[in-house]
Design an enzyme around this catalytic site. Structure first.
Site, PDB file in Angstrom:
ATOM      1  NE  ARG A 870      15.120  15.054  67.097  1.00  0.00           N
ATOM      2  CZ  ARG A 870      16.301  14.979  68.001  1.00  0.00           C
ATOM      3  NH1 ARG A 870      16.772  15.379  69.427  1.00  0.00           N
ATOM      4  NH2 ARG A 870      16.108  13.994  68.597  1.00  0.00           N
ATOM      5  NE  ARG A 939      18.971  18.292  72.050  1.00  0.00           N
ATOM      6  CZ  ARG A 939      19.192  17.120  72.048  1.00  0.00           C
ATOM      7  NH1 ARG A 939      17.948  16.662  71.961  1.00  0.00           N
ATOM      8  NH2 ARG A 939      20.510  16.563  72.979  1.00  0.00           N
ATOM      9  CE  LYS A1004      18.788  14.616  76.489  1.00  0.00           C
ATOM     10  NZ  LYS A1004      18.074  13.156  75.216  1.00  0.00           N
ATOM     11  CE  LYS A1006      14.842  16.597  75.652  1.00  0.00           C
ATOM     12  NZ  LYS A1006      14.255  15.356  75.604  1.00  0.00           N
ATOM     13  CB  CYS A1224      10.153   6.768  71.363  1.00  0.00           C
ATOM     14  SG  CYS A1224      11.187   5.193  71.733  1.00  0.00           S
ATOM     15  CB  CYS A1230      16.674   4.896  68.312  1.00  0.00           C
ATOM     16  SG  CYS A1230      17.735   5.012  69.403  1.00  0.00           S
ATOM     17  CB  CYS A1269      16.647   3.440  75.810  1.00  0.00           C
ATOM     18  SG  CYS A1269      17.230   5.202  75.053  1.00  0.00           S
ATOM     19  CB  CYS A1273      12.644  10.305  74.026  1.00  0.00           C
ATOM     20  SG  CYS A1273      14.575  10.498  73.382  1.00  0.00           S
TER      21      CYS A1273
HETATM   22  S1  SF4 Z   1      14.204   7.246  74.265  1.00  0.00           S
HETATM   23 FE1  SF4 Z   1      15.475   5.754  73.818  1.00  0.00          FE
HETATM   24  S2  SF4 Z   1      15.285   3.931  72.242  1.00  0.00           S
HETATM   25 FE2  SF4 Z   1      13.829   5.712  72.185  1.00  0.00          FE
HETATM   26  S3  SF4 Z   1      14.148   7.309  70.843  1.00  0.00           S
HETATM   27 FE3  SF4 Z   1      15.014   7.903  72.731  1.00  0.00          FE
HETATM   28  S4  SF4 Z   1      16.916   7.237  73.051  1.00  0.00           S
HETATM   29 FE4  SF4 Z   1      15.709   6.364  71.402  1.00  0.00          FE
END
Ligand code: SF4
Length: 1363
Positions: A870, A939, A1004, A1006, A1224, A1230, A1269, A1273
């Site tokens: 990243r 970040r 983290k 942000k 995401c 991931c 998940c 993100c």
């Molecule tokens: S939301 Fe979860 S699955 Fe999606 S990129 Fe972020 S860590 Fe990975």
């Protein structure tokens, strides 16, 4: 005169087929045209099966026939000729029937034809004449055919025969009766004669003259049908049985295979068997359907072909052919030959005219120019000049003009899509001819079979294996060959196609597309075909080495001719070669090595040895005195595995000799494996309606097959318990509650019934409990410790993971760890676990390809490790030069794509370990870096890039950048590890982290800067937010927000998403100070014991907002001013062109889910590169994963617009739903993803889009987001509709976020699949369309209508939620 000459002289068009076996006497015939209607086609029997479906009214003379083909047309006639004269007469009859009846006439001519031919003088006259009445002295009026068609054909046959008799004085009969006194009748369907008594030589095989046959068979005791074939029964025999139905005589069958002698036939006739087969197996010359129907998924490749820079001709593209043309590759090949010859002729003529003395100067000049560039793109333009110069030309010049105007000025790329019948039958098919022709043509072959690694793969016979075609073509030496897979390497496919086109000779492109013949959604053996399955299957095939990807280009120098594109094969190859070298040296050094050792070691022995070694190892590492414990687990989503591993770790801390295994690993040895253990715990999650997770299914299947008595005996000393994990709310209907934890509830008594005793009571973990499954797990674990007698052992069970993280940071010497050593270790694609935590601080995550995890594990290989990188890019702004550099990095070191992220930066995926350092160095060369892009630090700082606000962009951008720079870690480890810079002053000078210290932050951190009314950065979801207050076009300061955060843990209701609280206002000059002090307050007060409770949002709630504010003010040394008024209107991007106050133009384009790649639908990556080459402004990334082309001067506008249009990047004509959606990355890269997101979400949007359109809402924005998940993100927790992955194909569903990002959503359904999502959304969207108030957004509407309750604060997120 030979028969062939006579046949070729028959009137009408006569064609010979195929090229290589066209009789020389027929060489004047054009063999390359489509099958003619009412034509007369000569073909060799061997090529009959390759013919396209003939049009009605065709006569096909099959030369050297040894068997009859199965006819495809309803109106078909089959004639058999055994002498040359008969063949000539039958050809006339056939022409007549084809012409009058529009029948397809197959005329089989024996290979042994001989004798003189008496030709008819006026054949055309006879063909044109009317036929007389078929009053044939008993020849026709006895016909009693089953069908009207057969009857009509028989009548027509008889009428034509009578007419021909009058003309030639030679009678034509359906069969010739060699009558001889005998009690049996032999009916001969062979094109050759046979020697036996009472033989009927059949001349009209179809339609069968049933009455004639019955008449002939009436007085015999048995009928024997002799025909060519080697199958179960003969088709002629079947038709005779049908015709003789009701007669007493039995009908025997003799099937004559290849090389059967006449003596064998005679012997078979004398035998008594009902069916006799003689000779070798004969390939039945069945006429195959050869039309190509290109299934939808395969159009991926044909679409790519259309990107050809040269004029493109897919010669058998069904959409481009006229009605009388064929899609057969054979036809296409013929057409290719004709086209190439015509162009060759054009070049020759051009040279001839050029040299002619009387050629006019303007013609001379035009021709010379064209000849120079004739093979280059754009030569058509030079051709146009010739056309202009040749106006009114005659002779050679006229011929030249005519040929050129047929489209030959520019050289076309000629492609043929190869059908299965060609690809499967290489030796006798036309594919060989095409490859051997030396012509400049290209062949595209699809392989659609799944790999043998696929759980859904049916067995594929070697004959069906198209990849072997590559080997065949490689052997030819002068054929360009490439093996590609569009789902593995898109750019590679394009390269291969372009190389094949550039190569002056035959090219073969083998293209892999699993289940390509199936439409999306069709069943493929238990699953539905779709892009995801195809992608996973491609990966399995490529990474497993089943589908190699390579290119062989004979035009390159020797050392470059062959290039392998499969990275894993490359690696496997080099490892193999290394090992081979090593082994051969070893063998030479110690020649006594017994080579038989390996071959004698069967898999059972190996497995048994492994098991023994494992036990020995376990015994060694565990104390013999301690109680033993085997923990078995079966897990789909990873939770049960995690619990099992944690249980083992905790058991070991108590002195228990614990080991862990997957349930399926003992499926074959259940009595032995369980019997060898004193204590066993099975931990399992629940799939579907109480089914086992994937890695527990074999175990479950094996249970009922056990020998009960033996198992009981073995398990006599074993104690056992089970812990199940499920969700009691998963099934909404009460009657379905039985499925809750059904597997564990069923399994426990079953295992006890096998003879084991209870170790501890059954434990059940429920995701719906306040603490999730932990609520049920804690008492279960306590009872287990009691049962094992270790409950009194005192162990400090701190939050291991968190403490481990803190320890790693402290011990890392300011983020160094052993990263350098890990990178140097070539024995694995991974780095150590603690280094993997540290590299996050350097901006890179270790990941593995989740699609391949299981299949690699099954092959005993380590996961397909790669790294995500990243970039740190405050404010999301980069220059065109940097864009080009980043694009090149994706190609050289990554997977040729990159992602624009929700934090306004770039992410690369698929960077393998050896490429990691070069990639980091290249990023630094572009004046960007990756420091602190991930990890427990501040970040990438975001800031609003709304082009409407371009006049203040530079102010907020500078502000964001200054904060980013200020909060950057100071360690020099980054430069040392990635940029090879030495420690200044050696070990004497130590790093110092004035802001972070050795433990950095608890989690983290942000930061985002928003400029109202635009909230595209979703400022409230950040730990720290700055809301710019603009007065008189000047930023006068910022409102400061704290405590936002998206991460949640499923089923752990102590975790929740939260939106930030406004603390107050600061002047611009105090912004940096405020940022620092908020961060330090979190550094010193954040929870370092529990990472799930470590974010600033929990700190703020624990301390209370006012206390937190006071602490920050104390550290700042001044209070916040009262917050100023602000209003947000939307958290979406606004697309299209906008002119800023400085006169510059800005274009916001739509990049779906931020994925910059080239694929079959668009080539955004190439397009953006082209734009970057000429763009003079900058690129700005939005927090919704889109891209703004910023600062375009008015004079540059036309060129930029042209390029945007060329690459489809100007297309913002999508539904508002799509424009406001985001997801995401999730699978496959991931490591935390529980379900698909980026790869699947566009497909779901398609479907929801349709519902929106049905309700007239195509233009209404709706913020819909999906993540794989609960880490969130793509910020699902404040979206109007959101889906958060729980397990493959199933998502938790939320409703009620706001359209401007200032309200959290509410969990609505705990677990939904796609059909359920659509079923739920359809009525909701319909109601919204009809019931909403003016301009009311969906999120507001669902709250007003109490579809879900309003989440007023993170702490009441779960309140009232039905999950
Ligand atoms: S939301 Fe979860 S699955 Fe999606 S990129 Fe972020 S860590 Fe990975």
């Amino acid at each position: 005169m030979s028969l062939l000459d006579a046949l070729s002289k028959l009137p009408g068009k006569c064609y010979a087929h195929p090229i290589s076996s066209a009789p020389s006497s027929a060489s004047k015939l054009n063999p390359y045209l489509p099958l003619p209607s009412a034509g007369n086609l000569l073909t060799n029997a061997a090529f009959l099966s390759t013919l396209p479906t003939p049009p009605a009214g065709t006569l096909i003379n099959v030369l050297a026939a040894d068997a009859l083909a199965t006819l495809r047309s309803e109106k078909a006639v089959a004639l058999i000729s055994r002498t040359a004269q008969e063949a000539y007469d039958h050809a006339l009859l056939g022409l007549r029937l084809a012409q009058d009846e529009k029948a397809v006439v197959y005329h089989y001519i024996s290979s042994e034809v001989e004798g003189a031919i008496e030709e008819v003088k006026d054949v055309q006259g006879w063909l044109d004449s009317a036929l007389g009445s078929p009053n044939l002295n008993g020849h026709c009026d006895c016909v009693d055919a089953d069908t009207a068609i057969a009857q009509a054909l028989l009548k027509a046959y008889n009428a034509a025969s009578l007419s021909l008799l009058k003309l030639t004085r030679r009678a034509q009969r359906p069969f010739t009766d060699h009558h001889c006194e005998s009690s049996r009748l032999v009916i001969n369907y062979l094109p050759s004669s046979i020697s036996a008594d009472n033989v009927l030589d059949v001349s009209l095989a179809t339609p069968a003259p049933r009455d004639k046959l019955r008449h002939a068979a009436e007085s015999v005791n048995e009928v024997i049908v002799v025909e060519a074939g080697s199958g179960k029964y003969g088709t002629a025999w079947a038709s005779v049985v049908d015709a003789l139905d009701g007669l007493a005589a039995p009908v025997r069958s003799i099937l004559v295979g290849a090389n059967a002698s006449s003596a064998e036939i005679t012997g078979a006739i004398s035998a008594t068997a009902l069916v006799t087969r003689i000779g070798a197996a004969l390939a039945a010359p069945t006429v195959l359907p050869t039309s190509i129907t290109v299934p939808t998924p395969e159009t991926t490749y044909t679409n790519l072909l259309h990107a050809s820079p040269a004029p493109l001709d897919i010669l058998n593209d069904p959409t481009k052919l006229s009605a009388n043309e064929s899609t057969s590759p054979l036809y296409a090949f013929g057409k290719a030959i004709a086209l190439r010859r015509e162009r060759g002729l054009l070049v020759e003529l051009a040279k001839k005219v050029l040299k002619a003395p009387n050629t006019r100067p303007e013609v001379h000049e035009a021709l010379a120019q064209w000849l120079l560039v004739r093979n280059e793109p754009g030569s058509g333009e030079a051709g146009k000049k010739i056309e202009a110069a040749l106006t009114g030309a005659t002779g050679d010049e006229a011929e030249l003009l005519e040929l050129g105007c047929k489209g030959h000025w520019e050289k076309s790329a000629l492609w043929i899509v190869i059908s299965n019948s060609w690809a499967h039958d290489l030796a006798s098919s036309g594919l060989h001819h095409a490859l051997a022709s030396g012509l400049d043509i290209n062949l595209l072959v699809y392989e659609t079979a799944p790999s043998p690694f696929s759980p859904l793969a049916p067995k594929q016979t070697p004959k069906e294996r198209k990849k072997d075609l590559a080997l065949y073509a490689l052997n030819m030496g002068d054929v360009y060959v490439s093996s590609v897979a569009v789902y593995a390497d898109y750019a590679g496919v394009i390269d291969a196609m372009r190389e094949a086109e550039a190569y002056e000779g035959p090219g073969l492109v083998l293209a892999y597309l699993p289940w390509g013949e199936k439409e999306d959604g069709e069943d493929v053996g238990g699953e539905k075909a779709g892009p995801l399955e195809r992608l996973r299957e491609t990966k399995r095939a490529v990474s497993g080495g089943w589908w190699p990807m390579f290119r062989w280009n004979p035009s390159l120098p020797d050392h470059k001719k062959f290039s392998l594109q499969s990275p894993r094969i490359k690696q496997a190859l080099s490892e193999f070669l290394d090992r081979q070298t090593h082994l051969s040296q070893l063998t030479l050094a110690t020649p006594a090595i017994d080579r038989s050792i390996n071959s004698s070691a069967g898999t059972d022995i190996i497995a048994a040895r492994k098991e023994k070694a494992r036990r020995a190892y376990d015994a060694l590492v565990n104390s013999l005195d301690s109680p033993g414990l085997l923990v078995l687990y079966a897990s789909d989503g990873g939770n049960a595995e995690k619990v099992a591993k944690r249980l083992v770790a905790r058991a070991k801390m108590r002195g228990v000799a614990a080991t862990i295994r997957v349930l399926d690993e003992i499926a074959q040895t259940i009595p032995e494996s369980l019997g060898a253990e004193k204590n066993v715990v099975v931990i399992t999650s629940t799939a579907g309606q109480g089914e086992a997770p994937q890695n527990g299914r074999k175990f479950l299947k094996a249970l009922p097959k056990l020998d009960l008595a033996r198992t009981k005996e073995k398990l006599a000393e074993t104690k056992l318990t089970v812990f199940g994990m499920g969700d009691s709310n998963y099934w909404p209907r009460k009657e379905d509650y039985i499925y809750y934890n059904k597997l564990a509830k069923d399994l426990f008594p079953k295992l006890l019934a096998l003879g084991a005793r209870e170790l501890a009571p059954l434990g059940l973990g429920d995701d719906s409990d306040p603490d999730g499954y932990e609520t049920g797990y804690k008492p279960f674990q306590a009872s287990l410790w009691r049962a094992l007698g270790v409950d009194s052992v005192e162990v400090v069970e701190a939050q291991e993971e968190t403490v481990a993280n803190e320890h790693i940071k402290i011990a890392s010497a300011y983020l160094r760890g052993t990263i350098l050593e890990g990178l140097a270790d070539q024995s694995t694609g991974a780095i150590g676990a603690s280094d993997a935590q540290l590299t996050k601080f350097h901006g890179t995550y270790m990941q593995d390809d989740r699609d391949l995890r299981e299949s690699l594990k099954a092959q005993g290989l380590e996961p397909a490790y790669s790294f995500m990188i990243r970039v740190r890019m405050p404010g999301g702004v980069c220059t065109p030069k940097q864009w080009l550099a980043l694009d090149a990095i994706a190609d050289e070191h990554g997977n040729s794509t990159f992602k624009l992220t929700t934090r306004q930066t770039f992410q690369f995926h698929g960077v393998v370990k050896k490429n990691l350092k070069p990639a980091m160095q290249d990023i630094n060369k572009s004046l960007l870096d990756t420091i602190a892009a991930c990890g427990d630090v501040n970040r990438n700082v975001q800031c609003s890039v709304n082009p409407h606000l371009s006049h203040i962009h530079h102010t907020v951008y500078d502000f964001a950048k200054a904060i980013s720079d200020h909060l950057l870690p100071s360690t020099s480890a980054y430069h040392e590890i990635w940029l090879d810079q030495k420690k200044v002053g050696g070990e004497a000078v130590q790093d110092l982290e004035p802001l972070y210290g050795t433990t950095y932050l608890p989690r983290k951190f942000k930061i985002a800067v928003a400029v109202p009314p635009d909230n595209a950065v979703d400022v409230f979801t950040n730990d720290l937010g700055f809301i710019a207050i603009v007065e008189n076009d000047q930023v006068v300061g910022y409102n400061v927000t704290v405590g936002g955060g998206m991460g949640v843990t499923h089923s752990n209701k102590k975790t929740y998403p939260r939106l930030g609280d406004v603390l107050g206002f600061v002047r611009p000059e105090d912004g940096r100070l405020a940022a620092e002090k908020v961060m330090l307050t979190q550094r010193d007060n954040g929870n370092r014991q529990d990472r799930k409770n470590a974010r600033l949002k929990y700190t703020v709630d624990r301390m209370g907002v006012e206390n937190f504010k006071a602490e920050v003010e104390r550290r700042m040394g001044k209070p916040f001013e009262p917050a100023r008024r602000f209003t947000f209107e939307s958290n979406l991007d606004t697309y299209g062109w906008v002119q800023g106050r400085d006169g510059k133009w800005h274009f916001t384009m739509f990049i779906e889910n931020g994925r910059v790649e080239d694929n079959s639908r668009h080539q955004f990556k190439t397009g953006l590169c082209e734009i970057a080459k000429v763009h003079k402004g900058d690129f700005r990334l939005t927090a919704n994963q889109h891209c703004i082309l910023s600062g375009v001067a008015s004079e540059d506008l036309p060129e930029i617009k042209r390029l945007l249009a060329k690459w489809g990047l100007d297309n913002i004509n999508h539904s508002s739903l799509r424009l406001s959606s985001s997801s995401c990355v999730a699978l496959p890269t991931c490591g935390l993803a529980m379900a698909e997101a980026e790869r699947y979400f566009p497909l779901l949007v398609d479907k929801v889009e349709a519902i929106m359109e049905e309700n007239g809402l195509a233009k209404d924005a709706l913020v819909m987001r999906m993540t794989g998940c609960p880490n969130g993100c793509a910020r699902p927790w404040n979206a109007e509709i959101a889906f958060v992955g729980k397990a493959p194909g199933s998502y938790m569903m939320m409703l009620g976020g706001s359209h401007k990002g200032d309200r959290l959503s509410k969990p609505w359904k705990s677990q939904v699949t796609e059909p359920e999502i659509l079923e739920l959304l359809r009525p909701l969207i319909k109601r919204w369309a009809t019931e909403r108030e003016d301009g009311e957004h969906f999120g507001d509407w669902v709250i007003r209508n109490k579809i879900v309750g309003e989440t007023t604060h993170g702490t009441n997120f779960w309140e009232g939620a039905d999950v």
